[in-house]
Design a protein around this motif. Structure first.
Motif, PDB file in Angstrom:
ATOM      1  N   THR A  18      42.748  46.402  50.895  1.00  0.00           N
ATOM      2  CA  THR A  18      43.534  46.721  49.705  1.00  0.00           C
ATOM      3  C   THR A  18      42.623  46.876  48.492  1.00  0.00           C
ATOM      4  O   THR A  18      41.651  46.140  48.331  1.00  0.00           O
ATOM      5  N   ILE A  19      42.934  47.838  47.631  1.00  0.00           N
ATOM      6  CA  ILE A  19      42.208  48.056  46.387  1.00  0.00           C
ATOM      7  C   ILE A  19      43.088  47.579  45.229  1.00  0.00           C
ATOM      8  O   ILE A  19      44.253  47.975  45.115  1.00  0.00           O
ATOM      9  N   PHE A  20      42.519  46.713  44.370  1.00  0.00           N
ATOM     10  CA  PHE A  20      43.275  46.124  43.260  1.00  0.00           C
ATOM     11  C   PHE A  20      42.858  46.732  41.921  1.00  0.00           C
ATOM     12  O   PHE A  20      41.721  47.169  41.749  1.00  0.00           O
ATOM     13  N   SER A  21      43.792  46.691  40.967  1.00  0.00           N
ATOM     14  CA  SER A  21      43.495  47.111  39.597  1.00  0.00           C
ATOM     15  C   SER A  21      42.907  45.935  38.832  1.00  0.00           C
ATOM     16  O   SER A  21      42.756  44.837  39.371  1.00  0.00           O
ATOM     17  N   HIS A  22      42.592  46.155  37.530  1.00  0.00           N
ATOM     18  CA  HIS A  22      42.016  45.095  36.713  1.00  0.00           C
ATOM     19  C   HIS A  22      42.957  43.911  36.537  1.00  0.00           C
ATOM     20  O   HIS A  22      42.517  42.789  36.294  1.00  0.00           O
ATOM     21  N   ARG A  25      46.928  44.087  40.255  1.00  0.00           N
ATOM     22  CA  ARG A  25      47.986  44.906  40.864  1.00  0.00           C
ATOM     23  C   ARG A  25      47.396  45.746  41.992  1.00  0.00           C
ATOM     24  O   ARG A  25      46.256  46.194  41.932  1.00  0.00           O
ATOM     25  N   VAL A  26      48.173  45.960  43.048  1.00  0.00           N
ATOM     26  CA  VAL A  26      47.707  46.765  44.177  1.00  0.00           C
ATOM     27  C   VAL A  26      47.695  48.243  43.796  1.00  0.00           C
ATOM     28  O   VAL A  26      48.722  48.796  43.405  1.00  0.00           O
ATOM     29  N   LEU A  27      46.523  48.871  43.886  1.00  0.00           N
ATOM     30  CA  LEU A  27      46.412  50.309  43.651  1.00  0.00           C
ATOM     31  C   LEU A  27      46.709  51.074  44.936  1.00  0.00           C
ATOM     32  O   LEU A  27      47.502  52.016  44.954  1.00  0.00           O
TER      33      LEU A  27
END
Length: 353
Positions: A18-22, A25-27
């Motif tokens: 999973t890629i997260f935002s700053h 939040r899940v991007l």
């Protein structure tokens, strides 16, 4: 699962992590099939490395040393802390302590820790993700050095907040990847003093966190900043955070620099022994770093290209490689593996990104 440069991604690839935002939040979630528009968006966000699941690497396990929940909470806590500093709002250190103790708990739970995971960072979360990684690396060093729980908490808090002073700097400076000018360098270096001024007023945080923020760019030989301290004038915890910060900046893009591959970063770190950091600190640190991270693609002296599928922790320079393709024809060949501890005449030439 394996890591791959965003520039080499193809439509249909399946995201492995999973890629997260700053803000945590899940991007893009694990298991998402990437489209051209997703890939273009990843490039726009400044993400250079992602993890994918495919047939060749579906059995390769790349474990993070902390849980996604602990990482996400720490990133979110940092974002709120930084925003409070920007608007001049008072913020309790309780959430910081909670996030720090979650990370400490994750790390103390594990017996043998070997860092093999590369962060997936975007422009907007680089500072926060970097800070969490520095916190993780610092705790691992502290644990290996036998620090007690109270000292580990002070170390981890200072590590998580070591770059908080950057909130006082222009955003365009922090987003720059080209080498800084002399004037930009001078401005960037003020983040250590800003960090100290911010943290020393927080009565519910250990005062050591302020000194870590101030000293994490000081070097053993007195060539660091902001005060050019040397030798035993440097606080040990600041040296630990400084080394973690130094390495993480080498292997990831950040303000004023672009990343290099881990094995080159390890060579640079080794060359800093008894100059920037003590030899004992560096030796302890490198015992926990995968020189060629699991999941990375490498070119072998045989001309073959493969992925690192496992580590030999006793000799990190000699991992286990699964061949993917012929370097000349770039066509799939029957999978075979080299254990470089056993195949003494085969060696890694370079990492392929």
């Amino acid at each position: 699962m394996r890591q791959i440069s965003v520039n080499r991604l193809q439509q249909g690839a399946v995201l492995g992590r999973t890629i997260f935002s700053h803000s945590g939040r899940v991007l893009l979630g694990k298991g998402v099939m990437l489209t051209h528009s997703y890939i273009d968006r990843l490039k726009e966000l400044g993400i250079s490395i992602v993890y994918v699941d495919d047939e060749e690497s579906k059995d390769v396990v790349i474990e993070d040393v902390i849980s996604d929940e602990s990482r996400r909470e720490a990133i979110n806590t940092l974002e709120h802390f930084a925003e409070a500093v920007r608007i001049g709002k008072e913020l309790s250190g309780f959430q910081v302590k909670k996030a720090v103790n979650n990370i400490i708990g994750d790390i103390l739970f594990q017996k043998d820790i070997f860092i093999s995971l590369t962060d997936m960072r975007s422009y907007d979360n680089q500072i926060y993700t970097h800070s969490v990684s520095v916190c993780v690396l610092s705790i691992i060093i502290g644990k290996a050095l036998g620090l007690d729980k109270e000292t580990l908490e002070a170390l981890a808090t200072g590590a998580l907040l070591h770059d908080i002073g950057t909130v006082k700097l222009p955003k365009d400076l922090l987003a720059k990847r080209d080498v800084f000018t002399a004037k930009e360098t001078e401005l960037y270096q003020t983040h250590t003093i800003h960090g100290y001024d911010i943290l020393r007023t927080k009565n519910d945080l250990n005062l050591l966190s302020a000194h870590i923020a101030l000293q994490h760019h000081e070097w053993l030989n007195g060539s660091g900043y902001p005060r050019k301290l040397s030798g035993n004038r440097l606080h040990t915890l600041a040296q630990i955070v400084g080394l973690a910060d130094f390495y993480d900046n080498l292997v990831n893009d950040g303000p004023g620099h672009n990343r290099i591959v881990p094995h080159e970063a390890c060579e640079i770190v080794m060359g800093c022994a008894n100059k920037l950091y003590s030899q004992q600190l560096i030796v302890t640190f490198l015992k926990h770093i995968a020189v060629y991270p699991t999941g990375c693609t490498v070119k072998l002296s045989t001309g073959e290209v493969g992925i690192v599928v496992d580590q030999n922790k006793s000799l990190p320079m000699r991992p286990i490689i699964r061949v993917l393709m012929s370097d000349k024809e770039m066509s799939h060949v029957q999978a075979k593996e080299y254990n470089l501890i056993e195949d003494l005449t085969t060696f890694i030439v370079t990492m392929v990104e």
